[in-house]
Scaffold this active site. Structure first.
Site, PDB file in Angstrom:
ATOM      1  N   ASP A  13       0.808  -1.228   0.000  1.00 27.41           N
ATOM      2  CA  ASP A  13       0.000   0.000   0.000  1.00 27.41           C
ATOM      3  C   ASP A  13       0.838   1.274   0.000  1.00 27.41           C
ATOM      4  OD1 ASP A  13      -2.201  -1.664   0.122  1.00 27.41           O
ATOM      5  OD2 ASP A  13      -2.280  -1.608   2.309  1.00 27.41           O
ATOM      6  N   LYS A  16       1.806   2.140  -5.143  1.00 30.04           N
ATOM      7  CA  LYS A  16       2.350   1.570  -6.392  1.00 30.04           C
ATOM      8  C   LYS A  16       1.443   1.861  -7.574  1.00 30.04           C
ATOM      9  CE  LYS A  16       2.249  -2.458  -4.407  1.00 30.04           C
ATOM     10  NZ  LYS A  16       2.003  -2.086  -3.001  1.00 30.04           N
ATOM     11  N   GLY A  17       0.114   1.814  -7.315  1.00 30.75           N
ATOM     12  CA  GLY A  17      -0.847   2.056  -8.397  1.00 30.75           C
ATOM     13  C   GLY A  17      -0.638   3.434  -8.998  1.00 30.75           C
ATOM     14  N   ALA A  39      -4.097  -7.727  -3.700  1.00 29.86           N
ATOM     15  CA  ALA A  39      -3.631  -6.377  -4.003  1.00 29.86           C
ATOM     16  C   ALA A  39      -4.824  -5.439  -4.185  1.00 29.86           C
ATOM     17  CB  ALA A  39      -2.811  -6.392  -5.286  1.00 29.86           C
ATOM     18  N   GLY A  40      -4.634  -4.195  -3.789  1.00 27.37           N
ATOM     19  CA  GLY A  40      -5.647  -3.160  -4.036  1.00 27.37           C
ATOM     20  C   GLY A  40      -4.906  -1.891  -4.376  1.00 27.37           C
ATOM     21  N   HIS A  41      -4.951  -1.491  -5.633  1.00 25.45           N
ATOM     22  CA  HIS A  41      -4.169  -0.344  -6.100  1.00 25.45           C
ATOM     23  C   HIS A  41      -5.097   0.810  -6.479  1.00 25.45           C
ATOM     24  CE1 HIS A  41      -0.670  -3.254  -7.270  1.00 25.45           C
ATOM     25  NE2 HIS A  41      -0.981  -3.294  -5.993  1.00 25.45           N
ATOM     26  N   THR A  42      -4.771   1.996  -5.983  1.00 25.22           N
ATOM     27  CA  THR A  42      -5.639   3.151  -6.204  1.00 25.22           C
ATOM     28  C   THR A  42      -5.013   4.091  -7.226  1.00 25.22           C
ATOM     29  OG1 THR A  42      -6.058   2.973  -3.843  1.00 25.22           O
ATOM     30  CG2 THR A  42      -6.961   4.916  -4.951  1.00 25.22           C
ATOM     31  N   GLN A 222       1.813  -6.078  -3.403  1.00 20.98           N
ATOM     32  CA  GLN A 222       2.289  -6.227  -2.015  1.00 20.98           C
ATOM     33  C   GLN A 222       3.584  -5.429  -1.832  1.00 20.98           C
ATOM     34  OE1 GLN A 222       1.259  -9.512  -3.675  1.00 20.98           O
ATOM     35  NE2 GLN A 222      -0.675  -8.633  -3.069  1.00 20.98           N
ATOM     36  N   THR A 298      -8.522  -3.518  -0.258  1.00 22.06           N
ATOM     37  CA  THR A 298      -9.111  -4.833  -0.504  1.00 22.06           C
ATOM     38  C   THR A 298     -10.057  -5.267   0.613  1.00 22.06           C
ATOM     39  OG1 THR A 298      -7.163  -5.432  -1.773  1.00 22.06           O
ATOM     40  CG2 THR A 298      -8.498  -7.256  -0.984  1.00 22.06           C
ATOM     41  N   GLY A 300     -10.739  -3.189   3.617  1.00 20.48           N
ATOM     42  CA  GLY A 300     -11.295  -2.085   4.405  1.00 20.48           C
ATOM     43  C   GLY A 300     -10.747  -2.020   5.823  1.00 20.48           C
ATOM     44  N   ARG A 301      -9.772  -2.891   6.137  1.00 23.00           N
ATOM     45  CA  ARG A 301      -9.221  -2.883   7.501  1.00 23.00           C
ATOM     46  C   ARG A 301      -8.361  -1.644   7.723  1.00 23.00           C
ATOM     47  NH1 ARG A 301      -6.128  -8.508   7.740  1.00 23.00           N
ATOM     48  NH2 ARG A 301      -5.724  -7.911   5.596  1.00 23.00           N
ATOM     49  N   ASP A 331       2.885  14.651   2.153  1.00 23.90           N
ATOM     50  CA  ASP A 331       1.879  15.666   2.530  1.00 23.90           C
ATOM     51  C   ASP A 331       1.169  15.323   3.841  1.00 23.90           C
ATOM     52  OD1 ASP A 331       0.962  13.580   0.659  1.00 23.90           O
ATOM     53  OD2 ASP A 331      -1.039  14.402   1.056  1.00 23.90           O
TER      54      ASP A 331
HETATM   55  P1  GDP Z   1      -0.804   0.427  -3.573  1.00 25.36           P
HETATM   56  O1  GDP Z   1      -1.440  -0.840  -3.144  1.00 25.36           O
HETATM   57  O2  GDP Z   1       0.665   0.435  -3.329  1.00 25.36           O
HETATM   58  O3  GDP Z   1      -1.135   0.814  -4.984  1.00 25.36           O
HETATM   59  O4  GDP Z   1      -1.402   1.560  -2.629  1.00 25.36           O
HETATM   60  P2  GDP Z   1      -2.940   1.719  -2.135  1.00 25.36           P
HETATM   61  O5  GDP Z   1      -3.739   2.239  -3.262  1.00 25.36           O
HETATM   62  O6  GDP Z   1      -3.395   0.493  -1.467  1.00 25.36           O
HETATM   63  O7  GDP Z   1      -2.753   2.800  -0.992  1.00 25.36           O
HETATM   64  C1  GDP Z   1      -2.132   4.016  -1.210  1.00 25.36           C
HETATM   65  C2  GDP Z   1      -3.118   5.132  -0.850  1.00 25.36           C
HETATM   66  O8  GDP Z   1      -2.414   6.357  -0.764  1.00 25.36           O
HETATM   67  C3  GDP Z   1      -4.194   5.349  -1.897  1.00 25.36           C
HETATM   68  O9  GDP Z   1      -5.361   5.791  -1.263  1.00 25.36           O
HETATM   69  C4  GDP Z   1      -3.617   6.454  -2.754  1.00 25.36           C
HETATM   70  O10 GDP Z   1      -4.622   7.211  -3.423  1.00 25.36           O
HETATM   71  C5  GDP Z   1      -2.926   7.277  -1.728  1.00 25.36           C
HETATM   72  N1  GDP Z   1      -1.740   8.045  -2.173  1.00 25.36           N
HETATM   73  C6  GDP Z   1      -0.760   7.672  -3.020  1.00 25.36           C
HETATM   74  N2  GDP Z   1       0.201   8.605  -3.076  1.00 25.36           N
HETATM   75  C7  GDP Z   1      -0.183   9.592  -2.240  1.00 25.36           C
HETATM   76  C8  GDP Z   1       0.415  10.818  -1.822  1.00 25.36           C
HETATM   77  O11 GDP Z   1       1.512  11.190  -2.221  1.00 25.36           O
HETATM   78  N3  GDP Z   1      -0.285  11.575  -0.903  1.00 25.36           N
HETATM   79  C9  GDP Z   1      -1.513  11.191  -0.426  1.00 25.36           C
HETATM   80  N4  GDP Z   1      -2.125  11.968   0.453  1.00 25.36           N
HETATM   81  N5  GDP Z   1      -2.079  10.036  -0.792  1.00 25.36           N
HETATM   82  C10 GDP Z   1      -1.420   9.238  -1.667  1.00 25.36           C
HETATM   83  P1  IMO Z   2      -0.982  -4.131  -2.285  1.00 31.75           P
HETATM   84  O1  IMO Z   2      -0.576  -4.667  -3.646  1.00 31.75           O
HETATM   85  C1  IMO Z   2      -0.995  -4.607   2.041  1.00 31.75           C
HETATM   86  C2  IMO Z   2      -1.002  -8.715   3.581  1.00 31.75           C
HETATM   87  C3  IMO Z   2      -2.245  -9.147   4.324  1.00 31.75           C
HETATM   88  C4  IMO Z   2      -1.610 -10.126   5.300  1.00 31.75           C
HETATM   89  C5  IMO Z   2      -0.543 -10.810   4.460  1.00 31.75           C
HETATM   90  C6  IMO Z   2      -0.967 -12.131   3.859  1.00 31.75           C
HETATM   91  O2  IMO Z   2      -2.262  -3.387  -2.305  1.00 31.75           O
HETATM   92  O3  IMO Z   2       0.142  -3.398  -1.657  1.00 31.75           O
HETATM   93  P2  IMO Z   2      -2.602 -12.764   1.847  1.00 31.75           P
HETATM   94  O4  IMO Z   2      -4.041 -12.447   1.608  1.00 31.75           O
HETATM   95  O5  IMO Z   2      -1.688 -12.227   0.794  1.00 31.75           O
HETATM   96  O6  IMO Z   2      -2.356 -14.204   2.111  1.00 31.75           O
HETATM   97  O7  IMO Z   2      -2.239 -11.984   3.223  1.00 31.75           O
HETATM   98  O8  IMO Z   2      -0.232  -9.886   3.434  1.00 31.75           O
HETATM   99  N1  IMO Z   2      -1.252  -8.180   2.211  1.00 31.75           N
HETATM  100  C7  IMO Z   2      -1.202  -6.882   1.889  1.00 31.75           C
HETATM  101  N2  IMO Z   2      -1.016  -5.796   2.685  1.00 31.75           N
HETATM  102  N3  IMO Z   2      -1.132  -4.466   0.699  1.00 31.75           N
HETATM  103  C8  IMO Z   2      -1.282  -5.546  -0.102  1.00 31.75           C
HETATM  104  O9  IMO Z   2      -1.290  -5.457  -1.443  1.00 31.75           O
HETATM  105  C9  IMO Z   2      -1.368  -6.823   0.504  1.00 31.75           C
HETATM  106  N4  IMO Z   2      -1.550  -8.069   0.032  1.00 31.75           N
HETATM  107  C10 IMO Z   2      -1.463  -8.887   1.075  1.00 31.75           C
HETATM  108  O10 IMO Z   2      -2.868  -8.083   4.964  1.00 31.75           O
HETATM  109  O11 IMO Z   2      -0.972  -9.430   6.323  1.00 31.75           O
HETATM  110 MG    MG Z   3      -2.902  -1.522  -1.795  1.00 34.15          MG
END
Ligand code: GDP
Ligand code: IMO
Ligand code: MG
Length: 424
Positions: A13, A16-17, A39-42, A222, A298, A300-301, A331
């Site tokens: 998180d 990366k997205g 994975a959950g990418h925003t 991840q 992914t 909501g935790r 920021d």
């Molecule tokens: P990913 O799984 O690595 O793609 O990341 P996630 O989408 O799970 O979580 C990153 C969160 O941070 C998302 O809500 C993004 O919109 C947000 N985000 C990414 N870069 C920035 C930043 O520079 N500043 C802020 N405030 N939010 C960001």
């Molecule tokens: P992105 O791509 C954050 C964590 C889970 C748990 C462990 C194992 O959005 O960064 P799993 O379901 O893979 O067997 O869970 O890994 N986990 C993540 N944490 N971002 C992710 O993906 C994750 N994918 C798995 O919370 O601790």
């Molecule tokens: Mg994510």
């Protein structure tokens, strides 16, 4: 320039997205090579926010080829609903290709993930998406692959066989309710029809594009500290989330990769269980959670939050071979003063500067912090590095120095435009 790998540098998180989307603009091919819909990418484009679990974040560029390669485990229900939702929003997916070698996450994998989490006292805190059990079947060589969807007759035979075996395990070992063969068959025959058109040997597509010297981008899922080999085992995911996973997951050689861009947050978050030396169980932790909107995409935790850990980041830089770092969410630190960066761990009367290999030891590591002065200015609209407050620059430069990595991108907001690019 041609082959870049984007990889999560912490526990996932990191944003990366967003970073993938930025580079995707100049990429001919974007590849997801490991993990699944854990994975959950925003991606935030203009005023719209998209959340992707399986489709590569390059999909917003109509000319870019998007690939889900062999190392990914695919939940067809999630993938199809993602494709349909994108299409409804006029985002085409005719450039999306799925490798026939990729494995499927089946309903029984999700059931087993839930059961293992319930049974184990020290549960991992998985996303309960069946990722571990799907990779277990893959390693055991009893998995279901995308290519099994091609011939309907064989698919039915294989699926019936699998369900019978899994039902035996559910009944005899776990005393759980059985899987409904007919429902699963109907559901999966429908999925197979919908997905067949996307199946292509992606090794050939990737290598044709390499030959043509096209720009190829890997979108990691991840984070490195969740890697099955190098992460905080057993509190990890079941794939190789470090940069090397891009090669084994897609069928390219390590000599072909030109750049590896680590993506980190300016602080640290983690979802699920496992050690986290710099975790903040205080008001600042709560502030980071609320200001940073730290809820998993992914599940909501609520994400656990802590200070930036340079010991963990140095380790991450080693196991990934970063050529540069993108530092997001700087920021969110506005108004927090002082800021702290972990520079070492106190462990059994010693000071450690290297991340311990033994997960249990991490629970007994007490972080040693360097305090840095904060800043109060809103930086969401800053686009030039020199316009950042002095203390923000000092904070970023200290991280770069401690981790021996060049920070080329600084994220100041979630939008694709909210970045400071120091070097293209
Ligand atoms: P990913 O799984 O690595 O793609 O990341 P996630 O989408 O799970 O979580 C990153 C969160 O941070 C998302 O809500 C993004 O919109 C947000 N985000 C990414 N870069 C920035 C930043 O520079 N500043 C802020 N405030 N939010 C960001
Ligand atoms: P992105 O791509 C954050 C964590 C889970 C748990 C462990 C194992 O959005 O960064 P799993 O379901 O893979 O067997 O869970 O890994 N986990 C993540 N944490 N971002 C992710 O993906 C994750 N994918 C798995 O919370 O601790
Ligand atoms: Mg994510």
């Amino acid at each position: 320039m041609p082959i870049k790998v984007i990889v999560g540098a912490q526990w996932g998180d990191e944003g990366k997205g967003k970073i993938t989307d930025i580079f995707a603009k100049n990429s001919d091919v974007v590849i997801r090579a490991q993990g699944g819909n854990n994975a959950g990418h925003t991606i935030e484009i203009e005023n719209k926010t998209y959340k992707l679990h399986l489709v590569p974040s390059g999909i917003f560029n109509s000319e870019t080829i998007c690939i889900i390669s062999a190392g990914v485990v695919i939940n067809l229900k999630t993938l199809i609903s993602e494709i349909e939702s994108l299409n409804k929003q006029n985002i085409l997916t005719n450039n999306l290709f799925i490798d026939p070698r990729a494995h499927l996450v089946m309903p029984y994998h999700i059931r087993f993930d839930e059961i293992f989490e319930k049974l184990n006292e020290t549960n991992i805190g998985t996303t309960k998406n069946g990722i571990g059990p799907a990779y277990m079947d893959k390693s055991e060589r009893s998995g279901f692959r995308v290519c099994d969807l091609i011939c309907e007759k064989n698919f039915i035979v294989k699926l019936k066989e699998k369900i019978a075996i899994k039902n035996k395990i559910l009944k005899i070992i776990y005393k759980e309710n059985l899987l409904d063969e007919k429902n699963i068959l109907d559901e999966y025959l429908n999925y197979a029809r919908k997905i067949r058109g996307y199946i292509k040997d992606t090794v050939n597509i990737i290598h044709e594009n390499i030959k043509l010297e096209k720009n190829i981008l890997f979108e990691g899922a991840q984070g490195a500290l969740l890697d099955i080999n190098y992460g905080t085992y057993p509190y990890v995911t079941s794939s190789n989330s470090i940069s090397g996973g891009a090669c084994v997951g897609s069928g390219i050689g390590p000599t072909m990769v030109d750049e590896c861009i680590g993506v980190a947050k300016a602080y640290v978050t983690r979802i699920g269980n496992g050690p986290f030396p710099t975790e903040l169980n205080d008001d600042i932790g709560v502030l980071l959670q609320s200001k940073g909107n730290e809820y998993g995409v992914t599940t909501g935790r609520l994400r656990r939050c802590g200070w930036f850990d340079s010991v963990a980041m140095k380790y991450s830089a080693k196991i990934n071979g970063f050529t540069s770092l993108a530092l997001n969410k700087i920021d969110i630190l506005n108004g927090i003063d002082p800021l702290k960066i972990c520079v070492g761990y106190e462990f059994k009367n010693e000071i450690l500067y290297d991340f311990p290999a033994i997960t249990e030891d991490l629970y007994n590591c007490k972080p040693i912090y360097k305090e840095m002065s904060g800043w109060s200015e809103d930086i969401a609209n800053v686009r030039n590095y020199s316009e950042l407050p002095l203390n923000a620059r000092k904070y970023i430069e200290e991280i770069g120095k401690l981790c021996c990595v060049q920070i080329n991108i600084i994220g100041v907001g979630p939008n694709r435009k909210q970045n400071i690019v120091k070097k293209s």
